[in-house]
Design an enzyme around this catalytic site. Structure first.
Site, PDB file in Angstrom:
ATOM      1  N   ASP A  99       0.865  -1.179   0.000  1.00 13.67           N
ATOM      2  CA  ASP A  99       0.000   0.000   0.000  1.00 13.67           C
ATOM      3  C   ASP A  99       0.901   1.228   0.000  1.00 13.67           C
ATOM      4  O   ASP A  99       1.698   1.421   0.923  1.00 13.67           O
ATOM      5  CB  ASP A  99      -0.873  -0.008   1.257  1.00 13.67           C
ATOM      6  N   GLU A 259      -6.638   3.546  -5.848  1.00  8.05           N
ATOM      7  CA  GLU A 259      -7.885   3.855  -5.135  1.00  8.05           C
ATOM      8  C   GLU A 259      -8.348   5.221  -5.623  1.00  8.05           C
ATOM      9  O   GLU A 259      -7.620   6.207  -5.498  1.00  8.05           O
ATOM     10  CB  GLU A 259      -7.655   3.878  -3.627  1.00  8.05           C
TER      11      GLU A 259
END
Length: 563
Positions: A99, A259
């Protein structure tokens, strides 16, 4: 399949390390815990891991506030632990993606510590600074995600810095070439260690309109909506193409997932179109909004299956490749939200997995969903650890909502519902830790845990194993076209995957009652054979009229190929 498109055959298991497995009994999950459980992860059938942030951080937002991108937080372990995890994951045949949080950093990052000192140092434009209005107030009425103004004043510069999230998370200035290349250097650092790609947090905010005028007020808040003028800005695609060019020239076989909050379908197409060379896929949020209410995500609204179906189908039909998800670390547990966590927990968990995973795209499975973990149902505000939960409680109570209503909203939708410790066994703290966990364990671990699931041939876990094997076994389930069946049915989410003369018929009932379901005429005379069901005694052959039991899910294969 091209060698650099392995992500099309990926089934991703998302790990929230803080809550996965604690090996040193400090109550916080760690990298050694992930290493310890690699055999289990592999047994599920997944082939890729996504690790949420484990970098050095003050943990204001559970690691999404990074103070050093090249250092592992001591709570999670050491760089040696991380290097061992990368090696061991690959030895197990698992890809590993990190991430990467680069819309913002922590205010404790060296870059920000330098940037705030003056207007003319090497890091002065690494962040977004604006002068006060003539009366000394913030440059605009922009609000932050977590409440309050998106601007915070720093006396040494006599300026405000922008933070779309917490004030401890200042936004990085992607208009600075030096900043962008510093980010590419971070990516290179981890890719050189063997990481296989990145899930990029809040990437639709990297480029912003720079005038920062006042924006419309929404969601009954005093300040303007944080995403006006900040999402999908004028240079976002330019920057992502630059990133692609710099990184892919050296690492052509990586996976990049973005995202993208507040991104329309037309905007999303630009991110994922292969010839544009930006991202492989995006996390979009439209289907996550089907149960939003007057105050946004925190509500007591029950979703309509037809809204969920319509949203997911629209994206299937419009986008070349989708990231398939119904839950993650930012959402409540999927079986509590979209299924039935009571009497039909197992049946609805299996059906939801089937509906999600067999669509076209890369499935993302969040830790614990494979055993049907549920919302935590905390009864006290003090049990919540998420900054968002506490800020939301203040906001709702300021709106004169009762304590009971506020707690109900949090119990339904708080992110902490997905962050309770992984339930490994019916033992102290669910086998997560011998110490006091950083957040309370869900009290139902005695009935819902990995150990019991592994010993039950009809468990949710066993079903996931069969489902993932089905997903990965043929081109039909990877590349086949997606088409809705009976798009207006009130209870059943049904679709078809087709490749050549092969078809896969997927049916999932969202009803707690038995429903009569009639297939369309074009499927009337086909020979369909059952390949998967969440009930034990389902008809082995497809018939035009089916009587689906509560939350029943069935998959039939139609093979019209002639020898």
């Amino acid at each position: 399949m091209k060698t650099n498109e392995w992500w099309r055959h990926a089934v991703v298991y998302q790990i929230y390390p803080q809550s996965f497995k604690d090996t040193n009994n400090d109550g916080i999950g760690d990298l050694r815990g992930v290493i310890e459980k690699l055999d289990y992860i592999k047994s599920i059938g997944v082939n890729t891991l996504w690790l949420t942030p484990v970098f050095e951080s003050p943990l204001i937002d559970n690691g999404y506030d990074v103070s050093d991108y090249k250092k592992i937080a001591s709570d999670f372990g050491t760089m040696q632990d991380m290097e061992k995890l990368i090696t061991e994951a690959h030895r197990h045949g698992l890809k590993l993606i990190f991430d990467l949080v680069v819309n913002h950093s922590s205010d404790k990052h060296q870059w920000f510590q330098e940037s705030k000192l003056s207007r003319n140092n090497a890091y002065s434009d690494y962040y977004i600074w604006r002068d006060p209005r003539p009366d000394g107030t913030a440059p605009s009425n922009l609000g932050s995600v977590f409440g309050g103004s998106a601007w915070t004043y720093v006396k040494t510069r006599n300026q405000y810095y922008l933070h779309l999230f917490a004030q401890e998370q200042p936004d990085l200035n992607w208009d600075s070439k030096e900043l962008r290349y510093a980010v590419y250097d971070i990516m290179d650092f981890w890719l050189a260690k063997g990481v296989d790609g990145f899930r990029m947090d809040s990437i639709s905010f990297l480029s912003k309109n720079t005038n920062f005028d006042d924006v419309p007020v929404e969601d009954n808040k005093k300040l303007g909506a944080y995403y006006y003028g900040t999402a999908n800005g004028p240079h976002i695609h330019e920057y992502l193409q630059e990133m692609h060019q710099v990184i892919y020239s050296k690492y052509p076989n990586i996976m990049l997932v973005g995202e993208t909050p507040h991104t329309s379908m037309q905007q999303a197409k630009l991110y994922v179109e292969p010839n544009r060379k930006e991202l492989n896929m995006v996390f979009q949020f439209e289907h996550m909004h089907v149960d939003y209410g007057e105050y946004g995500r925190y509500s007591d609204v029950t979703f309509k299956m037809s809204d969920l179906r319509q949203s997911m189908a629209r994206w299937q039909e419009a986008i070349s490749w989708n990231a398939l998800y119904l839950g993650n670390h930012d959402q409540p547990r999927l079986v509590s939200r979209f299924g039935n966590e009571g009497r039909y927990r197992e049946k609805s968990a299996k059906m939801l997995a089937m509906i999600q995973i067999l669509q076209k795209g890369t499935p993302f499975i969040y830790q614990g969903d494979e055993i049907g973990m549920t919302n935590a149902h905390f009864t006290r505000l003090s049990q919540y650890r998420d900054l968002e939960a506490h800020n939301t409680a203040k906001f709702l109570q300021a709106k004169q909502l009762s304590k009971e209503q506020t707690m109900n909203f949090l119990a339904r939708k708080s992110r902490d519902n997905a962050r309770t410790p992984m339930q490994w066994q019916n033992d102290v703290n669910a086998g997560f830790s011998a110490g006091k966990p950083w957040i309370d364990v869900n009290t139902n671990y005695d009935n819902i845990n990995v150990n019991d699931a592994q010993n039950d041939k009809s468990s949710i876990l066993t079903f996931y194993q069969r489902l993932i094997a089905l997903k990965l076994q043929s081109r039909l389930t990877i590349d086949g076209d997606f088409t809705l069946i009976n798009a207006n049915d009130s209870s059943v989410f049904a679709y078809q995957r087709q490749l050549g003369s092969q078809k896969l018929i997927v049916l999932g009932s969202f009803s707690e009652k038995k429903v009569r379901y009639v297939l369309p005429k074009e499927l009337m005379n086909v020979q369909g054979k059952l390949v998967l069901s969440n009930y034990q005694d389902t008809s082995k052959y497809l018939t035009q009229t089916l009587f689906l039991r509560p939350y029943e899910g069935v998959v039939y294969l139609i093979n019209e190929q002639h020898e």
